[in-house]
Write an enzyme that holds these catalytic residues in place. Structure first.
Site, mmCIF file in Angstrom:
data_model
loop_
_atom_site.group_PDB
_atom_site.id
_atom_site.type_symbol
_atom_site.label_atom_id
_atom_site.label_comp_id
_atom_site.label_asym_id
_atom_site.label_seq_id
_atom_site.Cartn_x
_atom_site.Cartn_y
_atom_site.Cartn_z
ATOM 1 N N GLU A 467 0.615 -0.884 -0.276
ATOM 2 C CA GLU A 467 0.247 0.287 0.240
ATOM 3 C C GLU A 467 0.900 1.270 0.554
ATOM 4 O OE1 GLU A 467 -2.800 0.188 3.497
ATOM 5 O OE2 GLU A 467 -3.752 -1.634 2.147
ATOM 6 N N TYR A 520 -11.276 -2.859 2.148
ATOM 7 C CA TYR A 520 -12.667 -3.796 3.058
ATOM 8 C C TYR A 520 -13.161 -2.737 3.222
ATOM 9 C CZ TYR A 520 -7.742 -5.126 5.651
ATOM 10 O OH TYR A 520 -6.506 -6.191 5.879
HETATM 11 C C1 BDP Z 1 -3.854 -2.510 5.512
HETATM 12 C C2 BDP Z 1 -2.635 -3.117 6.180
HETATM 13 C C3 BDP Z 1 -2.339 -3.899 6.946
HETATM 14 C C4 BDP Z 1 -3.119 -3.329 8.454
HETATM 15 C C5 BDP Z 1 -4.526 -3.266 7.765
HETATM 16 C C6 BDP Z 1 -5.469 -2.994 8.861
HETATM 17 O O1 BDP Z 1 -2.272 -3.500 4.288
HETATM 18 O O2 BDP Z 1 -1.272 -3.671 7.195
HETATM 19 O O3 BDP Z 1 -2.926 -3.479 9.526
HETATM 20 O O4 BDP Z 1 -5.195 -2.245 6.488
HETATM 21 O O5 BDP Z 1 -6.304 -1.841 8.959
HETATM 22 O O6 BDP Z 1 -4.364 -1.883 5.180
HETATM 23 O O7 BDP Z 1 -5.876 -4.104 9.913
#
Ligand code: BDP
Length: 663
Positions: A467, A520
């Site tokens: 990212e 997400y």
């Molecule tokens: C993602 C990242 C990761 C985070 C995760 C999160 O790559 O390292 O721990 O989000 O927020 O974007 O749980």
């Protein structure tokens, strides 16, 4: 007083880059070994015992002292390495390997930034000292982040980077003082800068009405605790004077014929008689040669297959290299054996092929993280995690967000767990981290990573970053250079960087072989709205595939879940909510895996520690297992799915069909 280069307020931190003349060297090696690896000038073979090599593990108790002086530089100013550390001031016991952060009750040590000092006195076998034909090497599996190493007060090496091994030959130093025990001092600094991987910045707060004198914080853009210290075993090992420095292996097959293309480099002799023997599992020789490079060809090849893809997965041959050399005084022999899995990797516009068969990643993202030891290497934890992976029916993981211990990759080779091997390029969000110094260091780290991991059959792809802010204009040249360079280092494996769901961050995408996307939905985007997942995930896949026509891996998805928290209808942070997030993603994966989606990796295998903040309740809770490795409800959902996928896409051996002892 010994001065130490580049003063900065949180301790001296020297950053060095290697000369670009290395490019010329790459070109030369490529010319003599087309279709193979171009590497650093020396090898980094894992220290293995053989009849010519001994290993002494220095794991255990070390003396430890954090330099709490205001400029963190007292250790250098007072030359703590010159005498026993206990003579410089108070020391405490420290476990090695382990992060130092969670070992004591001292909050200042938990959050300490700057130099910490480790010391251990070792009794070296007298033969190592008296026999001038023996090389004695000190090796640190990894120490986070910047390390300087002395033996008996003499500086023997320094290393820039927190996740890869480094070593120094120390024979001449211990022979200079053969009567006294060998005193090893290692200073480690966890300060991150805009040019480290991962990057970070130090910020001072000078308002005396709000902050104590000298108050500063380390800002980072990654979501895990910046554990520090000596994280992996420190070893002493020996080799003969003329020794096998590196072995590079590339495998292939055609019908039932196997091919092992190899190259051996030796040190301290221009050439020496060599015998190379490839042995099967029963130690029967299947091919041999007396050349230092070439191709071994043999029949009835047994391929290395991933776990759950074949009824005899993870088949390993052994390549034994026997070097004979002599000087005017004696004859030396060096023997080194490297495990070899015969397998190929190819990528088409819709598939990821292992041994020419479509491979679907059903796996996890991990962290090196556990209670008390932080990121410290621990066999109990590793074996437990592999048992959980197999229980889950996972066939793969990504080393998010940095290279893991070599011993973990060896386990993957032996168990058939496929690996996306990621470098520590995480949290690259500041435009100043796209400069030439950062790029040069990033290239160096990829060199070290490929040099260490090139021979692991389990490693099927390199990930150069997670990212990054790849929407920033300099990202295009940065990633083009980085990815092209990595492909030059290793023409046999695809390369990727992991993007998030922000489409603008695709400046590097034209250069990757596989698109890896983290998203997400219903968590960071539209929190609490589970019904957006089918639409948004579908849009994500169609957009990326429409633009690039490359296979896609869902490299992260998930939801924070506090074990034991329940609600129906599901609410965020409950086990029910995590279940529905997973199931909603799975429904879309099932449509898209018929087309171009080639994998799904849950975020995360287990809960892990982060810096403190308002969105983290004692760490990140997106694990399907707790930090203590107990299953949340989602682990059972994932397990059912992964075994179903394995049944569809693989060939499950009878004995693993019922992994919970149900047979
Ligand atoms: C993602 C990242 C990761 C985070 C995760 C999160 O790559 O390292 O721990 O989000 O927020 O974007 O749980």
């Amino acid at each position: 007083m010994t001065s130490h280069p580049v003063k900065c307020p949180h301790g001296s931190l020297k950053m060095f880059t290697l000369g670009r003349s290395r490019w010329l060297w790459y070109l030369c090696l490529c010319a003599v070994l087309p279709g193979s690896f171009c590497l650093l000038a020396t090898g980094m073979l894992f220290p293995r015992e053989s009849s010519s090599r001994e290993v002494k593990d220095l794991s255990g108790l070390w003396s430890f002292r954090a330099d709490k002086s205001p400029n963190r530089n007292q250790g250098f100013e007072k030359a703590w390495y010159k005498s026993r550390l206990a003579e410089t001031g108070p020391v405490i016991d420290m476990a090695v390997p382990a992060s130092f952060n969670d070992i004591t009750q001292d909050p200042k040590l938990r959050d300490f930034i700057g130099w910490v000092w480790y010391e251990r006195e070792v009794l070296v076998p007298s033969r190592w000292v008296t026999d001038e034909g023996t090389r004695v090497v000190l090796r640190v599996g990894s120490a986070h982040y910047y390390s300087v190493v002395w033996v008996n007060g003499v500086k023997v090496t320094e290393h820039n980077g927190g996740h890869l091994p480094f070593e120094a030959e120390i024979g001449s130093v211990i022979r200079a003082d053969p009567k006294s025990p060998c005193r090893i001092t290692i200073a480690v600094n966890n300060t991150l800068t805009l040019e480290t991987l991962p990057p970070g910045t130090i910020q001072y707060f000078n308002d005396p009405t709000k902050y104590p004198d000298g108050f500063f914080v380390q800002n980072t853009n990654f979501d895990f605790f910046n554990y520090a210290g000596i994280h992996r075993p420190v070893l002493l090992y020996t080799t003969p004077k003329v020794y096998i420095d590196d072995i590079t292996v590339v495998t292939d097959f055609l019908d039932s014929t196997g091919f092992v293309k190899y190259k051996i480099s030796i040190q301290n002799a221009v050439e020496a008689p060599i015998k190379v023997t490839l042995m099967d599992k029963n130690r029967h020789c299947v091919a041999s040669s007396n050349k230092s490079s070439g191709v071994l060809k043999f029949t009835d090849v047994q391929l290395w297959w991933p776990y759950l893809m074949h009824d005899n997965p993870a088949y390993l041959y052994s390549l034994e290299v026997h070097l004979m050399a002599a000087d005017e005084r004696s004859t030396y022999g060096d023997i080194y054996t490297v495990p070899v899995g015969i397998r190929t990797v190819h990528v088409t516009s819709t598939q990821f092929l292992i041994n020419n068969k479509p491979f679907y990643f059903h796996g996890v993202n991990k962290h090196e993280d556990s209670d008390i030891r932080g990121k410290g290497f621990d066999w109990s934890l590793i074996v437990k995690d592999f048992n959980l992976l197999k229980w889950l029916g996972a066939n793969s993981f990504r080393t998010s967000h940095y290279p893991y211990a070599e011993e973990i990759l060896q386990m993957c080779d032996r168990h058939g767990i496929v690996v996306i091997d990621e470098c520590p390029g995480v949290g690259i969000k500041d435009i100043r981290s796209f400069g030439n110094t950062s790029l040069a260091h990033h290239l160096d780290v990829m060199d070290e990573l490929v040099r260490r991991d090139k021979n692991h059959p389990s490693v099927v792809m390199w990930s150069v970053a997670n990212e990054p802010a790849a929407e920033m204009p300099p990202a295009e040249v940065y990633f083009k250079t980085l990815i092209t360079h990595t492909k030059t280092l290793d023409v046999t494996r695809p390369v990727t960087y992991i993007t998030d769901s922000n489409y603008a961050r695709d400046r590097g995408a034209p250069y990757v072989d596989v698109i890896c996307v983290n998203s997400y939905f219903s968590w960071y985007h539209d929190p609490g709205h589970l019904d957006v997942i089918p639409i948004q995930l579908n849009t994500q896949f169609e957009n990326w595939y429409g633009k690039y026509q490359k296979p896609i891996i869902q490299s992260e998805y998930g939801a924070d879940t506090v074990p034991g928290l329940h609600s129906d209808p599901p609410m965020m942070f409950t086990e029910e909510y995590q279940n529905v997030v997973l199931q909603s993603y799975h429904n879309v994966f099932d449509q898209k895996r018929k087309k171009y989606v080639v994998g799904e990796l849950i975020w995360n295998f287990a809960d892990f520690m982060t810096t403190q903040g308002v969105t983290r309740v004692v760490g990140n809770k997106k694990g399907v297992f707790s930090r203590q490795r107990q299953p949340k409800a989602a682990a059972f959902i994932l397990k059912e799915r992964y075994w179903k996928l394995a049944n569809e896409t693989g060939k499950i051996p009878f004995w693993t069909k019922y992994p919970c002892g149900l047979v």
